[in-house]
Motif scaffolding. Structure first.
Motif, short mmCIF file in Angstrom:
data_model
loop_
_atom_site.label_atom_id
_atom_site.label_comp_id
_atom_site.label_asym_id
_atom_site.label_seq_id
_atom_site.Cartn_x
_atom_site.Cartn_y
_atom_site.Cartn_z
N CYS A 96 0.84 -26.70 3.09
CA CYS A 96 -0.56 -26.12 3.51
C CYS A 96 -0.31 -25.00 4.29
N PHE A 97 -1.28 -23.98 3.87
CA PHE A 97 -1.22 -22.72 4.64
C PHE A 97 -2.58 -22.17 4.92
N GLU A 98 -2.79 -21.50 6.04
CA GLU A 98 -3.94 -20.69 6.58
C GLU A 98 -3.61 -19.33 5.87
N VAL A 99 -4.46 -18.83 4.99
CA VAL A 99 -4.11 -17.66 4.01
C VAL A 99 -5.16 -16.62 4.38
N THR A 100 -4.50 -15.31 4.76
CA THR A 100 -5.44 -14.08 4.91
C THR A 100 -4.91 -13.08 3.66
N PHE A 101 -6.02 -12.78 2.94
CA PHE A 101 -5.60 -11.91 1.94
C PHE A 101 -6.13 -10.52 2.24
N ASN A 102 -5.26 -9.41 2.46
CA ASN A 102 -5.56 -8.20 2.80
C ASN A 102 -5.40 -7.33 1.70
N PHE A 103 -6.49 -6.25 1.19
CA PHE A 103 -6.18 -5.23 0.39
C PHE A 103 -6.97 -3.94 0.56
N ALA A 104 -6.16 -2.88 0.66
CA ALA A 104 -6.75 -1.53 1.03
C ALA A 104 -6.21 -0.58 0.01
N GLU A 105 -7.17 0.37 -0.76
CA GLU A 105 -6.76 1.51 -1.37
C GLU A 105 -6.30 2.43 -0.42
N THR A 106 -4.97 2.98 -0.77
CA THR A 106 -4.50 3.96 0.40
C THR A 106 -4.47 5.45 0.01
N PHE A 107 -4.31 5.69 -1.31
CA PHE A 107 -4.00 7.23 -1.80
C PHE A 107 -4.80 7.15 -2.99
N ASN A 108 -5.45 8.37 -3.43
CA ASN A 108 -6.48 8.50 -4.40
C ASN A 108 -5.75 9.91 -5.12
N TYR A 109 -5.49 9.71 -6.41
CA TYR A 109 -5.05 10.54 -7.48
C TYR A 109 -5.80 11.04 -8.42
N SER A 110 -7.12 10.48 -8.51
CA SER A 110 -7.98 10.79 -9.62
C SER A 110 -8.39 12.16 -9.45
#
Length: 301
Positions: free
Chosen positions: A37-51
């Motif tokens: 059993c775990f307390e989960v934290t999901f973190n996502f962040a866009e870091t670089f843009n090449y478009s």
């Protein structure tokens, strides 16, 4: 002299075999530390843009939390399988969501690599390529394929970790809002920590078009922490698995039949205007025959 050299050779082989056995046991111990059993934290962040698109809008930072029960489903000499279940909502009346599944196979030679647009390409590796390695096969909530990769568990300086780069579909948080790329190249690091474990990701958002070079439009950082808590906090999720495991064993049986054909796999996005997990999470799919027919309807020949 020959007898001495032969004896030394036998001793050397014996020591190498013992070391390999001990290393494999360390690997298995590390993998099974992801259960519980775990307390989960999901973190996502866009870091670089090449478009090259001046109107390009990066994805917003995404942070979410919850309880996750990681159930040990299979524990064999060369296979460890873990089913993840999210437990969300109030502690008094939690909602259980069948989450991803990870299947670890020792020195596995059969893999499926995602090739964009709901196609997975079958790959057969040589025994030498995967010697001492573990394949991590990750599946969607409906046990359809997601991504797979083979690498060596590393135990050094008090750390245990596994690293791999694998092609994958867009994550659910993206494919419902983004259509400007069709492939995620995932850099995965799973590391066991004193508090539990961490899934550290360095991902590329890629446009793949036939007969053209892949084009990266952005980079993304993912950092998901699993903090171990008392198993009693996940009692509802553990009970959900007891109540539902037979159905999902039938689902895995059918998918194993599909995977064991060892050929490229192309899946329908929807059947009867519904994605697969919505069918399976609903009523009417409780026996092997109905489950088989449903999954077969999603597999393109």
């Amino acid at each position: 002299m020959k007898r001495i050299l032969f004896t030394l050779l036998i001793i050397s082989i014996g020591l190498q075999t013992t070391a390999q056995t001990n290393k494999k046991e360390l690997d298995k111990e590390a993998i099974k530390k992801m259960c519980g059993c775990f307390e989960v934290t999901f973190n996502f962040a866009e870091t670089f843009n090449y478009s090259n698109d001046s109107l390009y809008k990066p994805s917003k930072n995404k942070v979410s939390k919850g309880l996750e029960w990681a159930q040990l489903v299979t524990d064999k000499e060369d296979q460890i399988e873990i089913q993840h279940l999210l437990q969300v909502g109030s502690p008094e009346q939690p909602m259980i969501v069948k989450h991803w599944r990870q299947n670890w196979l020792y020195e596995n030679t059969n893999l499926y690599s995602y090739n964009a647009d709901n196609v997975w390409t079958y790959e057969n590796k040589s025994a030498d390529e995967v010697a001492g390695q573990w394949t991590q096969k990750v599946y969607q909530v409906d046990d359809s394929p997601r991504y797979e990769g083979s690498a060596t568990w590393v135990h050094v300086d008090g750390k245990s970790y596994w690293e791999n780069i694998a092609n994958a579909p867009l994550p659910r948080r993206e494919y419902t809002t983004r259509s400007d790329y069709n492939l995620t190249v995932r850099g995965n690091r799973q590391e066991i920590t004193p508090y539990g474990w961490v899934h550290d990701q360095d991902n590329s958002k890629v446009v793949r078009t036939a007969n053209q070079e892949d084009r990266v439009i952005a980079k993304e950082k993912g950092y998901n922490t699993y903090k171990r808590v008392d198993d009693s906090k996940c009692a509802a999720a553990a009970q959900w698995w007891v109540d539902n495991q037979e159905k999902w064993a039938l689902v895995r049986t059918k998918w194993d039949e599909v995977y064991n054909k060892n050929k490229d796999l192309h899946l329908e996005q929807k059947v009867d205007n519904k994605v697969l997990y919505k069918h399976l999470f609903g009523e009417g799919y409780e026996d092997q025959k109905s489950i088989d027919q449903l999954i077969e309807s999603f597999v393109k020949e």
